[in-house]
Each structure stands twice: as C-alpha cells, then as structure tokens.
Design a protein around this motif. Structure first.
Motif, PDB file in Angstrom:
ATOM      1  N   LEU A 675       0.829  -1.208   0.000  1.00  0.00           N
ATOM      2  CA  LEU A 675       0.000   0.000   0.000  1.00  0.00           C
ATOM      3  C   LEU A 675       0.864   1.258   0.000  1.00  0.00           C
ATOM      4  O   LEU A 675       0.553   2.242  -0.678  1.00  0.00           O
ATOM      5  CB  LEU A 675      -0.927  -0.006   1.212  1.00  0.00           C
ATOM      6  N   ASP A 676       1.952   1.215   0.740  1.00  0.00           N
ATOM      7  CA  ASP A 676       2.849   2.362   0.775  1.00  0.00           C
ATOM      8  C   ASP A 676       3.454   2.610  -0.602  1.00  0.00           C
ATOM      9  O   ASP A 676       3.640   3.760  -1.015  1.00  0.00           O
ATOM     10  CB  ASP A 676       3.954   2.119   1.803  1.00  0.00           C
ATOM     11  N   ALA A 677       3.731   1.517  -1.322  1.00  0.00           N
ATOM     12  CA  ALA A 677       4.270   1.662  -2.679  1.00  0.00           C
ATOM     13  C   ALA A 677       3.267   2.330  -3.599  1.00  0.00           C
ATOM     14  O   ALA A 677       3.636   3.136  -4.469  1.00  0.00           O
ATOM     15  CB  ALA A 677       4.662   0.290  -3.228  1.00  0.00           C
ATOM     16  N   LEU A 678       1.993   2.037  -3.407  1.00  0.00           N
ATOM     17  CA  LEU A 678       0.964   2.607  -4.286  1.00  0.00           C
ATOM     18  C   LEU A 678       0.738   4.094  -4.035  1.00  0.00           C
ATOM     19  O   LEU A 678       0.025   4.743  -4.804  1.00  0.00           O
ATOM     20  CB  LEU A 678      -0.352   1.848  -4.119  1.00  0.00           C
ATOM     21  N   LYS A 679       1.351   4.641  -3.025  1.00  0.00           N
ATOM     22  CA  LYS A 679       1.303   6.095  -2.843  1.00  0.00           C
ATOM     23  C   LYS A 679       2.083   6.807  -3.942  1.00  0.00           C
ATOM     24  O   LYS A 679       1.945   8.014  -4.131  1.00  0.00           O
ATOM     25  CB  LYS A 679       1.865   6.467  -1.469  1.00  0.00           C
TER      26      LYS A 679
END
Length: 706
Positions: A675-679
């Motif tokens: 999820l952090d990567a999708l930021k």
C-alpha cells in the motif's frame, strides 16, 4: 591393500561411464518430440552447471512450448552469466506468464544494473502475476523498497508517454492522453490541461475538461464554468460532468441556465445540479427546472425535489388553470409525487378531457400524488369508459382461435426452406438445427433454468388498434395498480395476457405494484420473451416491497442472460436478507451479471459468500474483479485480505484502487509495504485509496497498542 585400491579404481571408472551415458541421454532428450521430456532434460543439465551448456539453454529458450522455455529461463539464471541478461529480458515479454515469472526471478540471480533495469521497465507492461514476480525478483536482488521502485518507474513512464502523445500524437491519441493526464491528479497536469480548454479542436478541449474533472483541482472551476456559455454541445456536456466531480456549488446558477434551455446539454447540467451539495440555491434551481425544463428533465428534477421535500405548490397550481401550461404542470406534479398532494383536486377533472396527451399526464399525476381514496373512483370510472371504447376495435376478425404454432415454412426462427426439398444438404441443416435446439433446452433444464421463451404467432390476423390508441388505457392500468385501488385486481388480470405489449406491460406492472395475488401473477411473467416488458416488470417488482423482491430472487435460477435485468432492478432498490445463496450461484456462474450479484452480496454483508467471492477472484479472467473486491471490502471478513492484496499488483488502475479500498476494512500490517508503494502510483484514485487504507491500518494498530 592393493585389492582395495583396484576395486576403488574400477568403481570410479564405472561411475564415470554411467555419468557419460546419462549426459548423452539428456542431450538426446533435448531432441525428444515430447515437451515434458525436453523440459526435464534442460532441468537436469542445469544441475550439472557446465559452462558449455549455455548454448543449449539459449536454444531451449526459443522452444515452441512454454514448459521448455520456462525451464530454460531457470537454467539461464542459474548460470549467473551476464551474457544471458538480454535473453532473459526477451523472456520477460514471453506470451506465457509462467515463463515471464521464471525469467524475472532468473534476472535477480544474474544481478547487475542492466538486469534491474529490465525488471523495472517490464513492470509497467506485464500482468498481475508477473508484476508480483518482478517485485520479488527486485527484493531478491537487494533493491531497497522494491515495489515502490517499480511503481515509481511505471508512474514516470506513463507520465512521459502521455506528455509525448499530447505533444506529438494524432488527434485521437491526444484526446486519450489529455484524459489520462487528468487521471494522474498532478498539479502540473492541471496546468497543462488548463491551456487546452480553449483549444480550437473542440474534441480535444472537451477531453481536457474531462481530465480536469478527474484531477479534482479547484483551480479549474472558474475556467470550466465559462465553457457553459459556449455553443458546442460536447464541450458543454463535458463541462457539466466535470463541475459535478469538482463539487463546487458556486456554479449552480450557470448550470441552471443550461438546464432550462432545453438543449442536448440540459440533461448533463441537471445531473450536475442534483449531484452538488444541497443548498437553497440548488433546490430553487431544481424547482425551476421542474416547472420549465424539457419534459424528461422536468420529470427528473421533480423526482429529485420529491426526495428533498418538494417545491412550492402555488406556481404549479396556477399553471393548471391555463390550457397552454396544463401538461407541463401535470408532469411537474408527477415528479413531485405525494409532496404535492394538495393539487389533486385540480388534477382529477383533467382525466375526463378529450386530449389524449393531457389525459395521460393527468392519470400519471393522479397516481404519483398517491391519494387512492380520492383518485380511485375517478380512475375506475375512466377505466370502464376506456375499455368500452377500445373493445369494439379489438374484436377479432376471425372468431375461432388461430393456430398457436407456425405452419411448415413460416416459422421465422427455423431455417429457410430449400427450393429443392430432396436436397440432402437442406435435410442435414434442418436436423442439425433441431438437435441444437434440443441440446440448448437440455442444458437449460440441467441448470434449473426455464427453456428460452420464443415469440408465438399472432393471435389476430390484423391488429386494428394502434399503440397510440391504447395510451390512456395503459396509463389507467398502471395507476390502478400503483394506488392499489379497490377492484384493481379484477380490472388488471384480463389484460395480463393481452397481445398488445403496451397493455400487457401496463397490466403486469400494475399487478406487481398491487401486491398479494397481483405480485404472484406478475412474477410468473418474468419469463416473458419481450426484454422491455421484463425490464419494466422487474423494476416494478423491486419497488413493490419485500414480496416483489423475493419473487425476483426466486426467479434467478430459472433465468439465463436475463438475470442481469433482475439483478439491476434489485441493485436500484434493495435485496432480501435471505438472497445470498441465490446470488452466490450467480457469482459462481460468472459473466457480466456476476459483478452485480457480488455487489449485492457486499450490501448484505454475506459472510457465508466470502469463499465464493474469493474463488471467483482467483480466476485471472474474471471480468468483475472490481465488484468482487468491493464486495469483499464491504463484508469485512479479514480472512480474504491475502486474496484481495494480490490485486494491488493489477495492471488495471480501477482494480488496484478497488483492492486498496477493500483493504481499508480488511488490511493489516502485512499489506503496508504494498500500500505504501501505491502512494507513488500514477493514478490519483489509486493513491487516495492506498492512503485511506494505510491511515485505517495505522489507526487500528495505534489503538491496539493502547
């Protein structure tokens, strides 16, 4: 001692001979016609680790069979030879996903900047399974924050591609690029698109406006609102849609002016006003449109205000007293419904007028106002008079019943008769056609479905009553059912089998709204072959209440492609609490209707359906992935989190956003990295969904530590 040494030497010689024979066999197996044998040979040769075998693996990488190419990719990686990087990069573009995944992992073994460049480049071009393998490969290659690296590289690539296309592409390509830039939501995208809203190419300017709507940047409101004064319908429609997404109520008056002009752009402007945050200005605008808008827009505006408590009734009543404005006033009342019940005494006298359009509008308004006690007797009297007027026109030319089956050669659903009956080809074609019908019927019975309904031959040689002469009677049938007037059942039942689609539909809809026995009669007609009749009937049953909705759910197993009509009707209203098993079966069957069924299961929070939804999600070809993910998120069963998280790697932004949205309720620390990567994702909707999910997960973790 000497004997022992001799024995050891003999054994070593035998082993070497055995190895030689084994290698020779493996080399021979590389030429086997059986793919699995060739693949096994590549695998065994790779274990031997001989540098000279690299040429064999290179050749195997071009094999026609995926299983051989897959083993070749592994063998090339195990060599750790920098020369194989380009070949593995080619295998990353292989048509088979297993080969792609193996090539990705092999590149991680070779290491080096070139191998990492291949991995990050191909992340943007591959499907979900390979994208996940690429992230694993980058992690194995000791790349810090591997998914963030891959997602950021994809985002930059998409941005550069869209900018290049916008500057150098064809007109159609520039239109697509403008919309895609807007979806990024980046401030620099907004700056670029604002320069295009006045482009002389109207189609490009409209695309820029749509992109600005997606970007959700308040800076665009003023420039988009000005476009409502333009004369190009496409541009004005795009402006209304964008202003709806931007949700700034300051544009209400400009939108109202467009909605009142009765142009092709009016419907979009009305939808924007109804969708903006409610305010006294938006209510006043909707009331003006209900009075003065185009017929369809006026009705929609009235219905919107019905949900908000209605409009001032005095202007409507005043218009009822003027012949020139009576019809528009009646349409307004039909939209406002019970909130304008005080106007009923002025409506009822108009039911007996001679003008057909005026009578129909008066009947519809009387039904919408909802006072059965006052309107019922008037409607029943009008019904009796209309039946007496129509019956002579419906009298049969031939008093005896006509055949219910077509004669030979006249059935429109049968193959055309041959000019030469003795022709064996024609006979075979007819036999094949009959067999196909039999097989289709058998499959339908096996699935518990009713056989497909076929249109029957006409019951009259000549229909003397055009549909235009049945409009009043149709309106009366609908109104009697809607108001549940005493005696309505007896009036409606005779028309439920009427050969006229208009009367039959009106009677069935009236019966559905009547409830009780009427609902049962209407439910049986769901197998009606006319799709328009099915659609209206399904919606009427869903609006009738719990009994009607249960009837719709009960009909699902018997329906084929028509299931989507029933499901859409349920989605517009609500679904019974015990509908989960029937909806789960629809999801298992797949198809377009599976998505709507999944959303309904989510609305029910049906935990028993989670295994079915997860199983459907496991199918990589599932067309309704976004709906499946949304449903799992609404149900909130955390055991589905792992299955949902796989779609964070989807190559479709809508699916990634849906997966991140579902993890808002399902997620845990296990999904934080992804999820952090999708930021860093290119698409704004994905970034926002990921940020919301992370905020929820982090807040949950903080509460757990207190």
């Amino acid at each position: 001692m000497r004997t022992r040494a001799c024995s050891t030497l003999v054994l070593a010689l035998l082993l070497c001979a055995s190895c030689g024979r084994g290698r020779d066999q493996l080399l021979a197996d590389l030429q086997s016609p059986r793919p699995e044998t060739r693949a096994q040979a590549v695998k065994e040769l790779a274990k031997q680790g001989r540098a000279e075998d690299l040429a064999l693996f290179t050749q195997a990488a071009k094999d026609l069979t995926p299983v051989v190419r897959s083993e070749a990719a592994v063998a090339l990686g195990s060599s750790q030879d920098p020369r194989v990087v380009d070949l593995l990069g080619e295998l990353l573009e292989d048509p088979d996903e297993e080969v792609q995944s193996r090539a990705a992992m092999s590149l991680s073994e070779v290491k080096g900047d070139k191998a990492k460049a291949y991995l990050t480049l191909q992340y943007a071009r591959r499907g979900p399974r390979t994208r996940q393998a690429i992230v694993q490969a980058l992690r194995a290659a000791s790349v810090p924050n591997p998914m963030t690296t891959a997602v950021a590289a994809e985002s930059h690539a998409i941005w550069d591609r869209n900018l290049l296309t916008l500057n150098e592409g064809s007109l159609a390509e520039r239109v697509g690029a403008a919309e895609e830039l807007g979806k990024s939501g980046k401030p620099e995208a907004v700056d670029r698109l604002l320069t295009l809203v006045r482009d002389p190419q109207v189609v490009l300017a409209a695309a820029a406006v749509r992109g600005l709507g997606e970007a959700d940047d308040a800076r665009a409101v003023g420039q988009i609102a000005v476009l409502l004064d333009e004369s190009f319908p496409e541009l004005r429609t795009a402006a209304s849609a964008a202003l709806l997404k931007l949700q700034d109520p300051v544009v209400v008056q400009k939108l109202a002016a467009v909605a009142l002009e009765r142009s092709s752009a009016s419907a979009g402007a009305l939808a924007a006003i109804a969708g903006l945050p409610r305010s006294p200005e938006s209510d006043a605008a909707l009331c003006r449109i209900a009075l003065d808008g185009a017929p369809t827009d006026a009705l929609d505006a009235g219905r919107a205000m019905r949900a908000r408590g209605g409009c001032p009734i005095e202007p409507v009543v005043e218009r009822l007293g003027k012949p020139a404005t009576q019809e528009s006033a009646l349409r307004t009342l039909a939209g406002l419904g019970p909130t304008a019940a005080a106007a009923l005494p002025r409506v009822l006298p108009l039911i007996s007028q001679t003008d057909t359009d005026l009578r129909v509008r008066a009947i519809e308004a009387a039904a919408a106002l909802g006072d059965a006690a006052a309107a019922g007797p008037v409607l029943l009297k009008a019904y009796a008079e209309e039946v007496a007027a129509v019956q002579p026109l419906q009298a049969d030319w031939v008093s005896s019943p006509l055949p219910l089956r077509y004669g030979a050669g006249f059935d429109p659903a049968a193959p055309a008769p041959s000019a030469h009956p003795e022709d064996s080809h024609s006979a075979k074609q007819a036999a094949l056609f009959d067999r196909l019908k039999t097989l289709n019927a058998a499959r339908a019975r096996a699935r518990g479905q009713a056989p497909a309904s076929e249109p029957l031959p006409p019951t009259e040689l000549v229909d003397d009553v055009p549909e235009s002469k049945l409009r009043v009677l149709s309106a009366l049938l609908r109104s009697l059912g809607a108001l549940r007037v005493d005696g309505a059942l007896a009036a409606l039942k005779p028309h439920a089998q009427d050969p006229s689609p208009a009367l039959r539909t009106a009677a069935l809809v009236g019966l559905a709204r009547l409830g009780g026995e009427g609902t049962g009669i209407a439910a049986k007609a769901l197998l009606e072959p006319d799709r328009e009749v099915q659609k209206e009937l399904a919606l009427a049953l869903s609006e009738q209440g719990e009994a009607g909705r249960k009837a719709l759910v009960s009909a699902l197993p018997q329906l084929g492609p028509e299931k989507v009509i029933v499901l859409e009707a349920l989605y517009r209203t609500s679904v019974p609490a015990d509908a989960a098993p029937a909806l789960a079966e629809v999801v298992k069957a797949g198809g377009t209707e599976a998505g709507i069924a999944a959303l309904l299961l989510g609305r029910l929070k049906a935990r028993d359906a989670v295994p079915t939804l997860v199983a459907a999600l496991a199918d990589p070809t599932a067309a309704a992935r976004r709906e499946l993910l949304t449903a799992l998120g609404e149900i909130g069963e955390r055991s589905a989190a792992e299955a949902v998280a796989r779609d964070l790697y989807s190559d479709t932004p809508d699916v990634r956003a849906a997966a991140a949205g579902a993890l808002t309720t399902l997620g845990s620390g296990a999904q934080v990295e992804a999820l952090d990567a999708l930021k860093s994702d290119y698409y704004r909707e994905v970034r926002l969904a990921a940020e919301r999910a992370l905020a929820r997960i982090n807040s949950g973790a903080a509460e757990a530590t207190r």
